[in-house]
Design an enzyme around this catalytic site. Structure first.
Site, PDB file in Angstrom:
ATOM      1  CB  SER A  62      -9.218  62.085  55.925  1.00  0.00           C
ATOM      2  OG  SER A  62      -8.466  63.269  55.789  1.00  0.00           O
ATOM      3  CB  SER A  63     -10.479  66.350  52.561  1.00  0.00           C
ATOM      4  OG  SER A  63      -9.755  66.973  53.607  1.00  0.00           O
ATOM      5  CG  HIS A  83      -4.451  72.241  60.390  1.00  0.00           C
ATOM      6  ND1 HIS A  83      -5.674  72.616  59.877  1.00  0.00           N
ATOM      7  CD2 HIS A  83      -3.926  71.377  59.490  1.00  0.00           C
ATOM      8  CE1 HIS A  83      -5.887  71.994  58.731  1.00  0.00           C
ATOM      9  NE2 HIS A  83      -4.840  71.232  58.473  1.00  0.00           N
ATOM     10  CE1 TYR A 119      17.108  65.760  75.740  1.00  0.00           C
ATOM     11  CE2 TYR A 119      16.183  63.771  74.763  1.00  0.00           C
ATOM     12  CZ  TYR A 119      16.359  64.600  75.850  1.00  0.00           C
ATOM     13  OH  TYR A 119      15.778  64.270  77.044  1.00  0.00           O
ATOM     14  CE1 TYR A 141      15.220  58.837  77.428  1.00  0.00           C
ATOM     15  CE2 TYR A 141      13.004  58.024  77.012  1.00  0.00           C
ATOM     16  CZ  TYR A 141      13.849  58.943  77.596  1.00  0.00           C
ATOM     17  OH  TYR A 141      13.333  59.952  78.348  1.00  0.00           O
TER      18      TYR A 141
HETATM   19 ZN   LIG Z   1      -4.866  69.847  56.926  1.00  0.00          ZN
END
Ligand SMILES: [Zn+2]
Length: 151
Positions: free
Chosen positions: A4-5, A27, A46, A141
């Protein structure tokens, strides 16, 4: 394949957060909306406690795919398992890919709530004391013995 960049962004989480076994960068619309505003994601619900902190901070803008971006993210991250990247998006980590992805989804939910609340008024933000109670409750939980992926 070519990494990945944003390899530096992913790597900095593995270096600085020893519990991180997976990193998700997105994004997504509402997280990125907050990042465009330079606003942290606040405890308007919460569920933000899934990030391990009561607030997800926003790092100042840096060019994508740079070590400066990774450094800026880690500088403001603190104990949170997630950080907004100014005018860019969100990065978060988890103990596995399911956990990291689940956190990204939960933060998108909280960011959307914050966006909607800001659109019509001033959101009520939970106090540190209220969030401390949430964190304690998150530890027990779910179903006993069930594999936990998030909160
Ligand atoms: Zn990004």
């Amino acid at each position: 394949r070519k990494p990945s960049s944003e390899w530096a962004l992913h790597t900095t989480f593995y270096k600085h957060k020893p519990h991180a076994r997976a990193v998700v960068h997105t994004h997504s619309m509402f997280c990125t909306t907050m990042a465009v505003l330079g606003e942290p994601i606040r405890a308007v619900h919460y569920v933000i406690g899934d990030a391990g902190a009561a607030e997800v901070p926003c790092a100042p803008y840096q060019l994508f795919g740079t070590e400066a971006l990774a450094e800026a993210a880690m500088e403001v991250c603190g104990k949170s398992n997630a950080v907004l990247l100014g005018n860019h998006g969100l990065v978060c980590c988890g103990k596995d890919i399911k956990g990291a992805y689940g956190l990204a989804c939960n933060l998108e939910y909280v960011a959307e709530l914050q966006y909607r609340a800001m659109s019509i008024g001033k959101p009520n933000v939970l106090t540190e004391e209220q969030m401390a109670e949430v964190m304690v409750k998150f530890q027990s939980y779910g179903q006993p013995g069930a594999k936990k992926t998030g909160y």
